[in-house]
Enzyme design. Structure first.
Site, short mmCIF file in Angstrom:
data_model
loop_
_atom_site.label_atom_id
_atom_site.label_comp_id
_atom_site.label_asym_id
_atom_site.label_seq_id
_atom_site.Cartn_x
_atom_site.Cartn_y
_atom_site.Cartn_z
N HIS A 146 129.47 76.00 -17.44
CA HIS A 146 130.61 74.68 -15.98
C HIS A 146 130.35 73.99 -15.72
O HIS A 146 129.87 72.80 -14.53
CB HIS A 146 129.50 75.54 -15.20
CG HIS A 146 129.61 77.06 -14.80
ND1 HIS A 146 129.48 78.08 -14.26
CD2 HIS A 146 131.44 78.23 -15.30
CE1 HIS A 146 128.99 78.80 -14.35
NE2 HIS A 146 130.76 79.28 -14.74
N ASN B 80 116.83 90.31 -18.91
CA ASN B 80 116.75 90.01 -17.83
C ASN B 80 115.76 90.68 -17.04
O ASN B 80 115.85 91.73 -17.34
CB ASN B 80 118.33 90.61 -17.29
CG ASN B 80 118.82 89.95 -15.91
OD1 ASN B 80 118.86 88.45 -16.07
ND2 ASN B 80 119.65 90.86 -14.92
N CYS C 109 135.49 59.24 -11.74
CA CYS C 109 136.95 59.26 -10.75
C CYS C 109 137.33 60.70 -11.02
O CYS C 109 137.75 60.48 -11.73
CB CYS C 109 137.15 57.79 -10.83
SG CYS C 109 139.08 57.84 -9.13
N ASP D 177 122.54 72.16 -14.74
CA ASP D 177 121.17 71.37 -15.26
C ASP D 177 120.48 70.25 -15.86
O ASP D 177 120.04 69.88 -15.89
CB ASP D 177 120.07 72.01 -14.21
CG ASP D 177 119.56 73.21 -15.40
OD1 ASP D 177 120.23 73.01 -16.59
OD2 ASP D 177 119.63 74.10 -14.86
N ASN E 177 124.66 77.30 -16.14
CA ASN E 177 123.62 76.10 -15.41
C ASN E 177 124.15 74.79 -15.94
O ASN E 177 124.86 74.37 -16.65
CB ASN E 177 122.56 75.99 -16.35
CG ASN E 177 121.59 77.96 -16.29
OD1 ASN E 177 122.39 78.79 -15.05
ND2 ASN E 177 120.55 77.97 -16.76
N THR F 278 115.54 79.43 -12.55
CA THR F 278 114.84 79.82 -12.40
C THR F 278 112.87 79.14 -12.43
O THR F 278 112.58 79.11 -11.29
CB THR F 278 115.07 80.47 -11.22
OG1 THR F 278 114.82 81.76 -12.11
CG2 THR F 278 116.11 81.10 -10.80
N PRO G 297 117.02 77.17 -8.13
CA PRO G 297 117.06 78.44 -7.45
C PRO G 297 118.16 79.11 -8.08
O PRO G 297 119.34 77.86 -8.40
CB PRO G 297 117.66 78.17 -5.88
CG PRO G 297 117.52 76.65 -6.00
CD PRO G 297 116.82 76.14 -6.70
N ASP G 298 118.20 80.28 -8.18
CA ASP G 298 119.52 81.13 -8.38
C ASP G 298 120.31 81.22 -6.99
O ASP G 298 120.22 81.57 -6.03
CB ASP G 298 118.85 82.37 -8.53
CG ASP G 298 120.04 83.36 -9.17
OD1 ASP G 298 121.23 82.99 -9.17
OD2 ASP G 298 120.10 84.56 -10.31
N PHE G 299 122.04 80.61 -8.06
CA PHE G 299 122.73 81.10 -6.57
C PHE G 299 122.75 82.57 -5.79
O PHE G 299 122.92 82.83 -4.48
CB PHE G 299 124.15 80.66 -7.35
CG PHE G 299 124.35 78.72 -7.52
CD1 PHE G 299 126.04 78.50 -7.23
CD2 PHE G 299 123.87 78.45 -7.37
CE1 PHE G 299 126.00 77.39 -7.87
CE2 PHE G 299 123.84 76.92 -7.20
CZ PHE G 299 125.17 76.35 -7.17
N ARG G 300 122.39 83.05 -6.29
CA ARG G 300 122.99 84.71 -6.01
C ARG G 300 121.85 85.89 -6.16
O ARG G 300 121.63 86.86 -5.32
CB ARG G 300 123.85 85.36 -7.79
CG ARG G 300 124.90 84.63 -8.10
CD ARG G 300 126.14 85.25 -8.15
NE ARG G 300 127.71 84.73 -8.54
CZ ARG G 300 127.31 83.86 -9.24
NH1 ARG G 300 126.68 83.20 -9.58
NH2 ARG G 300 128.76 83.15 -9.22
#
Ligand code: ZN
Length: 238
Positions: free
Chosen positions: A121, A213, A129, A106, A104, A28, A33-36
């Site tokens: 992830h 955090n 494909c 990215d 992440n 971020t 943007p943070d999904f949550r």
């Protein structure tokens, strides 16, 4: 300097087996943007909720809608690694950091120069494909319009883990190994509320568990050091 950040700096100086485990909060500060988070994707207006669009069944059924969302929301132009990504890459070069485990997608740790990055992830910088698994350049998927297709007719998909899909077992196994053997484990930018983050932390056996955090997490009581600051602020001082 903050006493807690000084403590973390000292632990890093004394160690050659630091592992970093990061979540959305790491990116971020690069403008992703943070999904949550409150201002994240989940609160933006779209035809379907993001967790639906980013699911395996939705991708199979509505690849066009998936790609509209993918190109508009997941692909962010001109993002650069921030001070946390850069410092982690330096620590690896200095022989202190053994691995970055990230949620992440990215690719910013690699852009900063990190070599050992375990992407739980996957990455939107890789495509393949969905039918014959032939790899394709990510630009084909991240730019342009419509549904990108393979010469075999299959739909080209991002090398990310969609909802309903299992995590890559080899990557998980290696992440567990690194965390289990770590001397210092720094967890940053994740609320530790969701799988697999909450599960991975349990493999750590050391006594230097550091949580960085902005807000508190369910694991604060188990941590040896809790720093409620922005990741960038902390990593610019260690
Ligand atoms: Zn194919």
């Amino acid at each position: 300097m903050d006493e807690k950040i000084m403590q973390l700096k000292k632990w890093i100086e004394e160690s050659d087996n630091v592992v970093f485990f990061g979540g959305a909060g790491v990116s971020t500060e690069s403008g992703i943007p943070d999904f949550r988070s409150v201002d994240g994707l989940y609160n933006q207006k779209y035809k379907y909720p993001p967790e639906t669009i980013l699911s395996h069944s939705f991708f199979e059924r509505y690849p066009e809608d998936y790609y509209d969302f993918h190109r508009e929301k997941l692909v962010i132009d001109n993002v650069k690694p921030n001070v946390a990504h850069l410092r982690l890459a330096e620590l690896e070069k200095e022989g202190k950091l053994k691995a970055v485990v990230t949620q992440n997608i990215d690719g910013l740790h690699q852009a900063a120069g990190s070599k050992k990055v375990l992407e739980l992830h996957g990455s939107i910088l890789r495509a393949y494909c969905s039918k014959c698994r032939k790899p394709y350049p990510a630009e084909l998927m991240n730019k342009g319009t419509g549904v990108p297709r393979c010469s075999c007719g299959g739909v080209i998909r991002p090398d990310i883990v969609l909802y309903e899909e299992p995590l890559d077992q080899d990557i998980m196994t290696e992440a567990i190994r690194c965390i289990a053997n770590a001397d210092v484990l720094i967890i940053g930018g994740t609320s530790l509320a969701v799988y697999p983050a909450a599960g991975l932390i349990n493999y750590y056996r050391g006594n230097k568990l550091v949580l960085v955090n902005l807000s508190s997490t369910p694991y604060d009581n188990e941590a040896d050091l809790v720093i409620n600051e922005k990741i960038g602020k902390v990593f610019s001082q260690i």
